[in-house]
Scaffold this motif. Sequence first.
Motif, PDB file in Angstrom:
ATOM      1  N   GLN A 137       0.835  -1.207   0.000  1.00  0.00           N
ATOM      2  CA  GLN A 137       0.000   0.000   0.000  1.00  0.00           C
ATOM      3  C   GLN A 137       0.865   1.251   0.000  1.00  0.00           C
ATOM      4  OE1 GLN A 137      -2.357  -0.935   3.534  1.00  0.00           O
ATOM      5  NE2 GLN A 137      -4.194  -1.189   2.261  1.00  0.00           N
ATOM      6  N   LEU A 138       1.943   1.220   0.774  1.00  0.00           N
ATOM      7  CA  LEU A 138       2.859   2.357   0.797  1.00  0.00           C
ATOM      8  C   LEU A 138       3.465   2.587  -0.586  1.00  0.00           C
ATOM      9  CD1 LEU A 138       4.516   4.570   2.150  1.00  0.00           C
ATOM     10  CD2 LEU A 138       6.118   2.808   2.944  1.00  0.00           C
ATOM     11  N   LYS A 139       3.878   1.500  -1.237  1.00  0.00           N
ATOM     12  CA  LYS A 139       4.464   1.631  -2.570  1.00  0.00           C
ATOM     13  C   LYS A 139       3.452   2.206  -3.561  1.00  0.00           C
ATOM     14  CE  LYS A 139       6.948  -0.979  -6.136  1.00  0.00           C
ATOM     15  NZ  LYS A 139       6.198  -0.324  -7.237  1.00  0.00           N
ATOM     16  N   ALA A 140       2.197   1.725  -3.496  1.00  0.00           N
ATOM     17  CA  ALA A 140       1.158   2.241  -4.404  1.00  0.00           C
ATOM     18  C   ALA A 140       0.901   3.725  -4.150  1.00  0.00           C
ATOM     19  CB  ALA A 140      -0.135   1.441  -4.224  1.00  0.00           C
ATOM     20  N   ALA A 141       0.914   4.112  -2.866  1.00  0.00           N
ATOM     21  CA  ALA A 141       0.681   5.524  -2.530  1.00  0.00           C
ATOM     22  C   ALA A 141       1.831   6.395  -2.994  1.00  0.00           C
ATOM     23  CB  ALA A 141       0.469   5.663  -1.024  1.00  0.00           C
ATOM     24  N   LEU A 142       3.072   5.894  -2.866  1.00  0.00           N
ATOM     25  CA  LEU A 142       4.231   6.675  -3.324  1.00  0.00           C
ATOM     26  C   LEU A 142       4.206   6.859  -4.838  1.00  0.00           C
ATOM     27  CD1 LEU A 142       7.004   5.120  -1.041  1.00  0.00           C
ATOM     28  CD2 LEU A 142       6.133   7.472  -0.954  1.00  0.00           C
ATOM     29  N   ASP A 143       3.774   5.829  -5.545  1.00  0.00           N
ATOM     30  CA  ASP A 143       3.651   5.948  -7.006  1.00  0.00           C
ATOM     31  C   ASP A 143       2.595   6.992  -7.372  1.00  0.00           C
ATOM     32  OD1 ASP A 143       5.572   4.017  -7.313  1.00  0.00           O
ATOM     33  OD2 ASP A 143       4.133   2.368  -7.633  1.00  0.00           O
ATOM     34  N   GLU A 144       1.461   6.959  -6.656  1.00  0.00           N
ATOM     35  CA  GLU A 144       0.390   7.929  -6.908  1.00  0.00           C
ATOM     36  C   GLU A 144       0.847   9.338  -6.555  1.00  0.00           C
ATOM     37  OE1 GLU A 144      -3.528   9.286  -7.904  1.00  0.00           O
ATOM     38  OE2 GLU A 144      -2.342   7.488  -8.400  1.00  0.00           O
TER      39      GLU A 144
END
Length: 567
Positions: free
Chosen positions: A23-30
């Motif tokens: 989830q952290l990785k997805a948020a950083l990408d966003e």
Amino acid sequence: MGRPEKIRLGEILVQQKLLREEQLKAALDEQQRTGRRLGRVFIELGFISEEQISKALARQLGADFIDLRQYNIRLDVVSKLPETQARRHRALVLEDRGGAYLVGMADPTDLNAYDDVARVLKREIELAVVTETELLRAIDRSYRRTEEISGLAQELQAELGDSSAIDFAALATTPGLEEAPVVKLLQTVFEDATQARASDIHIEPQERRLQIRFRIDGVLHMQTEADGKIAPAVVLRLKLMSGLDISEKRMPQDGRFNIKVRGTAIDVRLSTMPTQYGESVVMRLLSQTGGILSLDKIGMPASMLAKLREVIQRPSGMVLVTGPTGSGKTTTLYAALSELNTPARKIITVEDPVEYRLPGINQVQVNDKIELTFDRVLRSALRQDPDVVLVGEMRDERTVETGLRAAMTGHMVFSTLHTNDALGTPVRLLDMGAPRYMVALSLQLVIAQRLVRVICDNCAQDHAPLPGEHEWLRSELGAEVDSHIYRHGRGCSYCNNTGFVGRTGVYEMLEMTRPLVEATNQDDLRLLMNTAREQIGRATLRHHAALLAAAGSTTPEEAMRVSSQLE
């Protein structure tokens, strides 16, 4: 605690097991794609709530998390930090602890904001963590413009000097008009009224002073008083904004204009009236972005709401909403229209004035000056092949008869009427000259309503009714009167120390059942009234108000106040 250390929000949330690595990785990408703040990305993606983030930061920093909804904010303490700084740094001074200030911050990881707030306050800071949503609401409530308005009024007075004659027509074309004291004064008044949730602004010249009052939740509150010399300048500027005749001071005038307050579009309806000491101005504020309430949210009891929904789906008939000015009649009708507003229906409204703009609906404003009356527009509207017609008000015999005839010939007609309760509405229509058979055949439903103030949840507490209130409650609730817990609001910064926030409806409904239709066709008003009274039974406006008090939604005193209007 002192100055916080730089921390990484994502890592904290993962460490506290509030977020997974993926989830952290997805948020950083966003975040990289959109440029938005990481905390906001977490919330928008639905990974975590704003309150969870704030509590996690508080745990990491060893600071307190404060729920501003439950915190009694002191305005004298809040004012230690100027509003511009509070908004820029998302910070609010909550408490003066002598050697330090307790400051709530939405983003305690912003070290630059922390340093700037400490520099402005010139004192040590003890940090608390708050949610940004509640912080911004608290800022809107806390930073009222009373002192600023008084200062601008004095500035305008100084500019006017001893002269009461100003060429506002010339002023309207002058470059830099936005810096004129009268314009800055009015802009600040509108901003303060919006923050205070005012529905009306009253500008009233007295013998030696000008008073400005706001109507909030149906009750007038004094905003400020200024030197009476500035009244003509303020009124003339408002007339220019409304396109009214600035040379006419002896006759009442009506106008309207649109403004934007902090990005919110406000439609202002203005009325002037000559008084002993000058022209009084009342402005009704109608937000164009607030949206129309749905029928589910107007506070109508479930049984009444089900009946209303059934009736408005019929192909023809008339539904009347009754009550005094300011009782929420238009809101109820617009909620019903909003539910019926589909591509399969043609809806036309005839209003004075058009209060809310609804997409997909044909709205017409009457204009008596050019004989564009309710009756005339209604007759034209019926030639436009409508399915549903809303008539702003049944004002005269011709409008009543045209509306009833339309309801008989395949149209659903909504309108309002000024009667005290639902009981007297059929009688009122007959008094206005409507034929008995038309009232009996066309009228389907009558809704009488009032508005009561709702207790502020932030400062609500148990409260024993006074002896007079207890007796009134007993008359409506009977033996159940002592089985309920009654409440009142003690007053807090959230509700401007009134104990109330917002209003809800109190309703009474009369359906034209077969016995009532038969009674209407008889030349016996007493029979009609008795039949109507029997149908309503105990489900009166007074009883609904008492039920709201018993449920803790409003106070017994407020329920009695609204009920006293029925006597």
